[in-house]
Each structure stands twice: as C-alpha cells, then as structure tokens.
Scaffold this motif. Structure first.
Motif, PDB file in Angstrom:
ATOM      1  N   GLU A 157      -2.923   0.006  -3.829  1.00  0.00           N
ATOM      2  CA  GLU A 157      -1.832  -0.934  -4.018  1.00  0.00           C
ATOM      3  C   GLU A 157      -0.892  -0.443  -5.121  1.00  0.00           C
ATOM      4  O   GLU A 157      -1.351   0.029  -6.156  1.00  0.00           O
ATOM      5  CB  GLU A 157      -2.358  -2.325  -4.404  1.00  0.00           C
ATOM      6  CG  GLU A 157      -3.146  -3.014  -3.321  1.00  0.00           C
ATOM      7  CD  GLU A 157      -4.648  -2.800  -3.441  1.00  0.00           C
ATOM      8  OE1 GLU A 157      -5.058  -1.972  -4.270  1.00  0.00           O
ATOM      9  OE2 GLU A 157      -5.387  -3.445  -2.702  1.00  0.00           O
TER      10      GLU A 157
ATOM     11  N   PHE B 145       0.833  -1.205   0.000  1.00  0.00           N
ATOM     12  CA  PHE B 145       0.000   0.000   0.000  1.00  0.00           C
ATOM     13  C   PHE B 145       0.864   1.250   0.000  1.00  0.00           C
ATOM     14  O   PHE B 145       1.879   1.323   0.692  1.00  0.00           O
ATOM     15  CB  PHE B 145      -0.903   0.034   1.237  1.00  0.00           C
ATOM     16  CG  PHE B 145      -2.161  -0.767   1.070  1.00  0.00           C
ATOM     17  CD1 PHE B 145      -3.176  -0.318   0.250  1.00  0.00           C
ATOM     18  CD2 PHE B 145      -2.329  -1.968   1.722  1.00  0.00           C
ATOM     19  CE1 PHE B 145      -4.350  -1.047   0.089  1.00  0.00           C
ATOM     20  CE2 PHE B 145      -3.480  -2.707   1.577  1.00  0.00           C
ATOM     21  CZ  PHE B 145      -4.495  -2.244   0.759  1.00  0.00           C
TER      22      PHE B 145
ATOM     23  N   THR C  30      -5.226   5.687  -0.200  1.00  0.00           N
ATOM     24  CA  THR C  30      -4.257   4.590  -0.198  1.00  0.00           C
ATOM     25  C   THR C  30      -4.684   3.573  -1.247  1.00  0.00           C
ATOM     26  O   THR C  30      -5.876   3.294  -1.395  1.00  0.00           O
ATOM     27  CB  THR C  30      -4.164   3.896   1.175  1.00  0.00           C
ATOM     28  OG1 THR C  30      -5.453   3.391   1.517  1.00  0.00           O
ATOM     29  CG2 THR C  30      -3.686   4.846   2.238  1.00  0.00           C
TER      30      THR C  30
END
Length: 119
Positions: free
Chosen positions: A70, A47, A68
């Motif tokens: 990936e 993340f 946030t």
C-alpha cells in the motif's frame, strides 16, 4: 487532535471509480498516519508494485522480485466511517468533563456529525 488516527475505518471518497480500476468507494483500516506529509496508509487501498533486487538470505533462499504494498494517500481523499450508518461522515469535537479519583479534567472527544455517535 487529529480527525483520522491509526486503526480508524475510512472510505476513499475521491479518485477513479472501482469500475475503471480505481479505489474510490473502498473501505479499509488506517495502518499508518504520516503527519508531516498529510497522508495516510490504508489497508487494501492504493496498491503499488515495487521491484526488489534478487538476493540470498543466510539460509540460501532467494529474496526479491516484484512486491505489491500500500502507498500513502492524501488525508483529504478519505473520510471516516460512521459506526452507526457505516457511511462516510464528517468529524466534530466536543469537550466533556471527566472525573477520575476526585480530579475533574476536560477531554476533547471525536464524534460523527451525522449520527452524533462517538468514534
């Protein structure tokens, strides 16, 4: 044929351990494969925070702030999960003859090297 594809279950095998705030040992599904960069995006792993400028939509609600999501991780840092043992494994390929509607064709099939089961 690629070792890792979209939708595969993988485990992070390198990097900082989870006890030290890293992702090693985490498992997740592959969301996206970036072939040109040799990277994959894994659900729930790596993340990063992204600052998005505050704006307004047509209805007047505020957008933006800190998000946030990936980030990509290198293919060499993840390993496919063996469906039988639920542990990371290497991948092999074997050729099988498949007959469909009277036509025989050769197909490459991925399999887990430790258990021999198809992935």
């Amino acid at each position: 044929m690629a070792n890792i594809k979209k939708g595969d279950l993988v485990q992070v095998i390198s990097g900082r351990s989870q006890a030290r705030g890293g992702d090693r040992g985490k498992q997740g599904k592959v969301i996206e494969v970036l072939v040109a960069e040799n990277r994959v995006v894994v659900q729930g792993v790596n993340f990063v925070t992204k600052h998005v400028r505050v704006g307004q939509t047509q209805r007047g609600s505020k957008t933006g702030g800190i998000e946030t999501h990936e980030a990509p991780i290198h293919v060499s840092n993840v390993a496919l999960i063996d469906p039988e043992t639920k542990k990371p494994t290497r991948v092999g390929f074997r050729e099988e003859q498949i007959t469909k509607d009277g036509v025989t064709k050769t197909v490459r099939v991925r399999y887990a090297k430790k258990s021999g089961k198809d992935i």
